[in-house]
Scaffold this motif. Structure first.
Motif, PDB file in Angstrom:
ATOM      1  N   GLU A  71       0.833  -1.203   0.000  1.00 13.42           N
ATOM      2  CA  GLU A  71       0.000   0.000   0.000  1.00 13.42           C
ATOM      3  C   GLU A  71       0.867   1.253   0.000  1.00 13.42           C
ATOM      4  OE1 GLU A  71      -2.632  -0.408   3.338  1.00 13.42           O
ATOM      5  OE2 GLU A  71      -3.630  -2.164   2.461  1.00 13.42           O
ATOM      6  N   GLN A  72       1.960   1.239   0.767  1.00  9.97           N
ATOM      7  CA  GLN A  72       2.862   2.381   0.799  1.00  9.97           C
ATOM      8  C   GLN A  72       3.493   2.616  -0.571  1.00  9.97           C
ATOM      9  OE1 GLN A  72       6.197   2.001   3.446  1.00  9.97           O
ATOM     10  NE2 GLN A  72       6.739   4.162   3.273  1.00  9.97           N
ATOM     11  N   ALA A  73       3.892   1.545  -1.236  1.00  8.76           N
ATOM     12  CA  ALA A  73       4.482   1.676  -2.571  1.00  8.76           C
ATOM     13  C   ALA A  73       3.452   2.226  -3.554  1.00  8.76           C
ATOM     14  CB  ALA A  73       5.007   0.324  -3.052  1.00  8.76           C
ATOM     15  N   ASP A  74       2.202   1.775  -3.449  1.00  9.18           N
ATOM     16  CA  ASP A  74       1.139   2.283  -4.328  1.00  9.18           C
ATOM     17  C   ASP A  74       0.918   3.777  -4.099  1.00  9.18           C
ATOM     18  OD1 ASP A  74       0.803  -0.272  -5.357  1.00  9.18           O
ATOM     19  OD2 ASP A  74      -1.006  -0.710  -4.172  1.00  9.18           O
ATOM     20  N   VAL A  75       0.894   4.186  -2.841  1.00  9.90           N
ATOM     21  CA  VAL A  75       0.705   5.609  -2.527  1.00  9.90           C
ATOM     22  C   VAL A  75       1.893   6.414  -3.053  1.00  9.90           C
ATOM     23  CG1 VAL A  75       0.632   7.287  -0.625  1.00  9.90           C
ATOM     24  CG2 VAL A  75      -0.801   5.241  -0.533  1.00  9.90           C
ATOM     25  N   GLN A  76       3.092   5.881  -2.866  1.00  4.42           N
ATOM     26  CA  GLN A  76       4.284   6.573  -3.354  1.00  4.42           C
ATOM     27  C   GLN A  76       4.230   6.746  -4.864  1.00  4.42           C
ATOM     28  OE1 GLN A  76       6.673   7.923  -1.446  1.00  4.42           O
ATOM     29  NE2 GLN A  76       7.726   8.729  -3.249  1.00  4.42           N
ATOM     30  N   ASN A  77       3.809   5.712  -5.576  1.00  3.50           N
ATOM     31  CA  ASN A  77       3.689   5.801  -7.037  1.00  3.50           C
ATOM     32  C   ASN A  77       2.657   6.847  -7.445  1.00  3.50           C
ATOM     33  OD1 ASN A  77       5.632   3.849  -7.500  1.00  3.50           O
ATOM     34  ND2 ASN A  77       4.148   2.172  -7.581  1.00  3.50           N
ATOM     35  N   ARG A  78       1.536   6.907  -6.734  1.00  2.00           N
ATOM     36  CA  ARG A  78       0.507   7.917  -7.055  1.00  2.00           C
ATOM     37  C   ARG A  78       1.036   9.320  -6.801  1.00  2.00           C
ATOM     38  NH1 ARG A  78      -3.704   4.354  -4.401  1.00  2.00           N
ATOM     39  NH2 ARG A  78      -3.269   5.667  -2.609  1.00  2.00           N
ATOM     40  N   VAL A  79       1.741   9.496  -5.687  1.00  2.00           N
ATOM     41  CA  VAL A  79       2.307  10.816  -5.370  1.00  2.00           C
ATOM     42  C   VAL A  79       3.299  11.233  -6.447  1.00  2.00           C
ATOM     43  CG1 VAL A  79       3.826  12.042  -3.756  1.00  2.00           C
ATOM     44  CG2 VAL A  79       1.918  10.691  -2.874  1.00  2.00           C
ATOM     45  N   GLU A  80       4.164  10.311  -6.857  1.00  2.00           N
ATOM     46  CA  GLU A  80       5.138  10.628  -7.898  1.00  2.00           C
ATOM     47  C   GLU A  80       4.451  10.964  -9.217  1.00  2.00           C
ATOM     48  OE1 GLU A  80       7.825   7.303  -7.977  1.00  2.00           O
ATOM     49  OE2 GLU A  80       8.698   7.837  -6.038  1.00  2.00           O
ATOM     50  N   ALA A  81       3.377  10.255  -9.552  1.00  2.00           N
ATOM     51  CA  ALA A  81       2.633  10.547 -10.777  1.00  2.00           C
ATOM     52  C   ALA A  81       1.997  11.933 -10.705  1.00  2.00           C
ATOM     53  CB  ALA A  81       1.575   9.475 -11.023  1.00  2.00           C
ATOM     54  N   LEU A  82       1.435  12.271  -9.544  1.00  2.00           N
ATOM     55  CA  LEU A  82       0.834  13.601  -9.373  1.00  2.00           C
ATOM     56  C   LEU A  82       1.891  14.696  -9.454  1.00  2.00           C
ATOM     57  CD1 LEU A  82      -1.748  12.877  -6.533  1.00  2.00           C
ATOM     58  CD2 LEU A  82      -2.264  13.495  -8.893  1.00  2.00           C
ATOM     59  N   LEU A  83       3.038  14.469  -8.826  1.00  2.00           N
ATOM     60  CA  LEU A  83       4.120  15.464  -8.899  1.00  2.00           C
ATOM     61  C   LEU A  83       4.591  15.641 -10.327  1.00  2.00           C
ATOM     62  CD1 LEU A  83       6.242  14.595  -5.719  1.00  2.00           C
ATOM     63  CD2 LEU A  83       4.880  16.648  -6.128  1.00  2.00           C
ATOM     64  N   SER A  84       4.665  14.556 -11.070  1.00  2.00           N
ATOM     65  CA  SER A  84       5.068  14.646 -12.468  1.00  2.00           C
ATOM     66  C   SER A  84       4.076  15.472 -13.267  1.00  2.00           C
ATOM     67  CB  SER A  84       5.195  13.232 -13.039  1.00  2.00           C
ATOM     68  OG  SER A  84       5.586  13.291 -14.377  1.00  2.00           O
TER      69      SER A  84
END
Length: 90
Positions: A71-84
């Motif tokens: 779940e943490q990795a999924d959240v991290q991926n979403r955050v990185e996608a949003l930042l991008s």
């Protein structure tokens, strides 16, 4: 009792906790472990040992940890996608 720890008995074993631990949660966890051990003893007519119960608990904790990491990795991926996306729109 050592000033740096609080001792509780769980399934006949003395366990030391740091004073900063949420003792209400710790006591609830102790109650749950003892209830599950009693349930297992009834279910298997005393055939369950503390080692087997602790193994099941360890597996449950490991499963919870793996789920939390996923779940943490999924959240991290979403955050990185949003930042991008934010960086692209700037």
């Amino acid at each position: 009792m050592n000033q740096d720890t609080i001792n509780l008995t769980v399934l006949g074993l003395s366990i030391a906790f740091k004073p900063g631990a949420d003792m209400r949660r710790v006591q609830e966890a102790v109650r749950l472990v003892e209830e599950r051990f009693a349930d297992q003893k009834l279910r298997f007519h005393g055939g369950q040992t503390k080692d087997i119960l602790l193994t099941f608990i360890a597996l449950g904790l490991a499963d919870d940890l793996l789920q939390s990491q996923k779940e943490q990795a999924d959240v991290q991926n979403r955050v990185e996608a949003l930042l991008s996306k934010i960086e692209e729109s700037s």
